[in-house]
Structures are given as structure tokens and as C-alpha cells.
Motif scaffolding. Structure first.
Motif, PDB file in Angstrom:
ATOM      1  N   UNK A  94      42.500  50.689  45.205  1.00 38.22           N
ATOM      2  CA  UNK A  94      43.417  50.186  46.220  1.00 38.22           C
ATOM      3  C   UNK A  94      43.655  51.263  47.265  1.00 38.22           C
ATOM      4  N   UNK A  95      43.386  50.929  48.519  1.00 34.76           N
ATOM      5  CA  UNK A  95      43.804  51.782  49.617  1.00 34.76           C
ATOM      6  C   UNK A  95      45.250  51.426  49.924  1.00 34.76           C
ATOM      7  N   UNK A  96      46.142  52.389  49.838  1.00 37.30           N
ATOM      8  CA  UNK A  96      47.558  52.088  50.001  1.00 37.30           C
ATOM      9  C   UNK A  96      48.318  53.300  50.518  1.00 37.30           C
ATOM     10  N   UNK A  97      49.281  53.040  51.389  1.00 38.17           N
ATOM     11  CA  UNK A  97      50.156  54.095  51.896  1.00 38.17           C
ATOM     12  C   UNK A  97      51.189  54.492  50.851  1.00 38.17           C
ATOM     13  N   UNK A  98      51.237  53.755  49.754  1.00 33.61           N
ATOM     14  CA  UNK A  98      52.110  54.093  48.636  1.00 33.61           C
ATOM     15  C   UNK A  98      51.466  55.085  47.669  1.00 33.61           C
ATOM     16  N   UNK A  99      50.226  55.485  47.895  1.00 37.43           N
ATOM     17  CA  UNK A  99      49.500  56.277  46.896  1.00 37.43           C
ATOM     18  C   UNK A  99      50.266  57.538  46.500  1.00 37.43           C
ATOM     19  N   UNK A 100      50.737  58.290  47.472  1.00 36.81           N
ATOM     20  CA  UNK A 100      51.409  59.550  47.150  1.00 36.81           C
ATOM     21  C   UNK A 100      52.720  59.303  46.396  1.00 36.81           C
ATOM     22  N   UNK A 101      53.540  58.377  46.885  1.00 33.45           N
ATOM     23  CA  UNK A 101      54.831  58.148  46.221  1.00 33.45           C
ATOM     24  C   UNK A 101      54.639  57.570  44.824  1.00 33.45           C
ATOM     25  N   UNK A 102      53.650  56.680  44.670  1.00 34.54           N
ATOM     26  CA  UNK A 102      53.376  56.150  43.327  1.00 34.54           C
ATOM     27  C   UNK A 102      52.943  57.274  42.394  1.00 34.54           C
ATOM     28  N   UNK A 103      52.044  58.133  42.886  1.00 33.20           N
ATOM     29  CA  UNK A 103      51.541  59.225  42.044  1.00 33.20           C
ATOM     30  C   UNK A 103      52.658  60.190  41.664  1.00 33.20           C
ATOM     31  N   UNK A 104      53.573  60.453  42.562  1.00 34.34           N
ATOM     32  CA  UNK A 104      54.721  61.311  42.247  1.00 34.34           C
ATOM     33  C   UNK A 104      55.559  60.684  41.142  1.00 34.34           C
ATOM     34  N   UNK A 105      55.832  59.389  41.265  1.00 31.07           N
ATOM     35  CA  UNK A 105      56.618  58.685  40.261  1.00 31.07           C
ATOM     36  C   UNK A 105      55.880  58.642  38.921  1.00 31.07           C
ATOM     37  N   UNK A 106      54.586  58.396  38.975  1.00 32.12           N
ATOM     38  CA  UNK A 106      53.760  58.337  37.774  1.00 32.12           C
ATOM     39  C   UNK A 106      53.807  59.672  37.036  1.00 32.12           C
ATOM     40  N   UNK A 107      53.688  60.763  37.783  1.00 30.30           N
ATOM     41  CA  UNK A 107      53.694  62.101  37.176  1.00 30.30           C
ATOM     42  C   UNK A 107      55.039  62.426  36.562  1.00 30.30           C
ATOM     43  N   UNK A 108      56.112  61.984  37.215  1.00 29.86           N
ATOM     44  CA  UNK A 108      57.458  62.299  36.698  1.00 29.86           C
ATOM     45  C   UNK A 108      57.750  61.592  35.383  1.00 29.86           C
ATOM     46  N   UNK A 109      57.030  60.495  35.111  1.00 29.09           N
ATOM     47  CA  UNK A 109      57.246  59.745  33.878  1.00 29.09           C
ATOM     48  C   UNK A 109      56.450  60.304  32.710  1.00 29.09           C
ATOM     49  N   UNK A 110      55.516  61.199  33.000  1.00 24.18           N
ATOM     50  CA  UNK A 110      54.673  61.750  31.958  1.00 24.18           C
ATOM     51  C   UNK A 110      55.423  62.810  31.135  1.00 24.18           C
TER      52      UNK A 110
END
Length: 338
Positions: A322-338
Motif C-alpha cells: 500500500x502506498x500511503x501517507x499514513x506509512x510513517x505514523x502507522x509504523x511509529x504506532x506499530x513499533x510502540x506496541x512491540x
């Protein structure tokens, strides 16, 4: 309430929704930063970070700032970026001459990113609208009422060659001209770039969701939707047309096919998934992004939950990336849940 009342049910689907662990175990679709591509806007100059009013949190970046953004994305697990230039209006003309300049801002950005971060995949946008004075994705006829297909493809081939020479991993023709995938593939192979892949904008619809993007790259000409591109982009009413385009692009040598926009065309993503074994990309476009941001800023929705739900729906429909402008914010959130 009768405390002794009990349904005799052999099947109780809610058993598998009892707690977060069971929900995770039974999830049918997964999403991670490695599924995402971050579109980035690049401009000439140094230390530039120009906010885009219609796209909260997204900016046009000079190459030095672009490299810092790429470093952040890699650290977050986002494997790829798609580059889009905004060029000086003085460089624009009817024939899009700047598109084939080896030292255009896009090609300089490609070289800089690949030199600093060779592992980061770079997607080069191949279209003429950032470079034309009229804002169309091709060469206009003398009457100015029709895009010339073959003449445009000739320029796109030259543009693709320069992008490949600059180090692009993916050539992404987004123009919707007939035959451009085959012509680009042939040219790349002849030049020794047989390992440079083509991510074809196969089903790019003539959508009203592109307005913020056109502001970002400086092609917004007439009203909030820009110029009318219905003479080459797909009719939003059509499904079979997308299947035909996919068949042609696959035969011409596309490595990945794309649907754009994503959210309002999930049926197209799904139908293409059933029709081809090629990887499918879907582009969650600027209008989709900006609407979520605007509603969240007004307190009407939960930004993180809507972001994640919109992305998982695209993946569930059949998109591999998926090309998305949410990529960075999603990845930040994803990392914080790990």
C-alpha cells in the motif's frame, strides 16, 4: 430475565472473540510496516520543509531533509519510498523537457537516496504532469484538446531510462497511456536494466480524490480538482475496463500492478486479485488521507483507529502493498506496541 434460559448452540463464533489473544490468533489479515510505501515530495534547495496546507503532517522536502526522512522510515521498518517532485514553474513547458533531465530534482533525489540508503527501495514516478505547463500527463495536440498517446510514450520511455540510470528500483508509469509498459520494458532491457522493475499504475481512475496531491506537486490548475484527465484515466463507473488494463499490462511486462485510489475501489482490488498472480499495489491517495486528518482534527473520529482500519481493509481486499501517507505514523504506532 429467566436465569435458566440457555440456547442450545453447537456453534458460538463469539468464543473466538473472547479476548485479545484469541482475536490475534484468528486474525485473517495482517498488516505491518513492511507492507507500506511512503510517498514523499521533493523540492530543490537546502533545509526546506514546506508544509502542504491540504495534507496535515506532510511536507515538501529538499534532498537533505528527504534523506533524514528516509533514515527515519528505514528505522521504522518501512522498506520503500515513492518520490514526487515539485519543480520551478519556469522549468515547465508544453513538451515536459525537464522530465528527461538527468539532473532534475527527482533524479538527483533518487541518486542521493540510493547512495545513502542502498537497501531502501525507490519508486520513481513516471508521468509528465509535474513538468508540463498545462498540468496534463502527456503531450497535447495542436488544438489543446487531446493528449497524444504515442508521442507521450516516447517521452515516458526517455524519462524511465534516466530514472533507471539514476538508480530507481521501480519505474512507476502513472500516466495511463496505451502501450507504455511494453515500450518502457523494451527500452530498459536494451539499456541493461533488466532487473529494474515496473510498478504499473494499471487501474488509475479519473478520481476527485487527487486534489491535495495536485497542490503538493503544483499542478492544480482549475478549481479544486485540477484539469480533466478523463481522456486517459479510467472511468470511475467501470470495472471491466480495469481488468482489460491489467491483462494488457501483464502481457507487456509489468512486475506489479496498481489500483488508485484504494479505499473507494476495494472492489477493483479484489477483482484484480482474482484475475492475476502478479503482486498488487494500492495507492491510498491524498484525498483519502486528508479527509481522515480533517475529521480527526475536528474530534469526529479516532485518528489511529480509522487509519489502521482503512489500511487493513485495503490489505484484506487483496493488496500486497500500500502506498500511503499514513506509512510513517502507522509504523511509529506499530513499533510502540512491540
Amino acid at each position: 430475565m429467566n436465569e435458566n434460559f440457555k440456547l442450545n448452540l453447537p456453534h458460538r463464533p463469539r468464543r473466538l472473540r473472547r479476548n485479545p489473544a484469541r482475536l490475534a490468533m484468528c486474525a485473517e489479515t495482517s498488516l505491518s510496516p513492511s507492507d507500506l510505501i511512503q510517498p514523499l515530495f521533493v523540492v530543490e534547495g537546502r533545509n526546506k520543509c514546506e508544509k502542504i496546507d491540504s495534507m496535515p503532517g506532510i511536507s515538501r522536502l529538499s534532498i537533505d531533509r528527504l534523506l533524514k526522512k528516509c533514515e527515519t522510515l528505514l528505522a521504522l521498518g518501512v522498506p520503500a519510498v515513492a518520490l514526487f517532485p515539485q519543480i520551478n514553474p519556469r522549468l515547465k513547458n508544453n513538451d515536459a523537457d525537464e522530465a528527461v533531465n538527468p539532473d532534475s530534482v527527482q533524479n538527483k533525489a533518487i541518486r542521493a537516496v540510493k547512495k545513502r540508503f542502498p537497501e531502501l527501495q525507490v519508486v520513481a514516478d513516471i508521468a509528465l504532469d509535474p513538468y508540463t505547463s498545462h498540468g496534463h500527463d502527456g503531450i497535447l495536440n495542436k488544438d489543446g484538446d487531446w493528449i497524444l498517446n504515442d508521442e507521450t510514450v516516447e517521452v515516458l520511455v526517455a524519462m524511465s531510462a534516466v530514472a533507471a540510470q539514476s538508480g530507481a528500483d521501480f519505474i512507476a508509469p502513472s500516466d495511463m497511456m496505451d502501450g507504455r509498459v511494453g515500450a518502457i520494458r523494451e527500452a530498459l532491457d536494451e539499456l541493461g536494466f533488466e532487473n529494474t522493475a515496473i510498478m504499473a499504475y494499471t487501474a488509475k481512475y479519473a478520481s476527485a480524490f487527487y486534489g491535495p496531491f495536485r497542490e503538493a506537486v503544483g499542478t492544480l490548475k482549475k478549481g479544486k480538482s485540477g484539469v480533466d484527465k478523463s481522456g486517459y484515466q479510467l472511468n470511475p463507473a467501470n470495472t471491466r475496463e480495469a481488468l482489460r488494463e491489467a491483462s494488457l499490462d501483464e502481457k507487456e511486462g509489468a512486475d506489479i500492478i496498481m489500483v488508485k485510489p484504494a479505499g473507494h475501489y476495494l472492489d477493483i482490488v479484489s477483482k484484480l486479485r482474482q484475475a492475476t498472480s502478479l503482486p498488487i499495489a494500492a495507492y491510498q491517495v491524498s484525498g483519502e488521507y486528508s479527509m481522515v486528518c480533517a475529521a480527526a482534527q475536528n474530534g469526529w473520529i479516532d485518528f489511529d483507529k480509522i487509519r489502521d482500519e482503512s489500511l487493513i481493509s485495503i490489505k484484506r481486499a487483496g493488496a500486497d502493498m500500500i502506498l500511503t501517507y499514513f506509512a510513517e505514523s502507522f509504523a511509529q504506532s506499530f513499533k510502540s506496541k512491540k
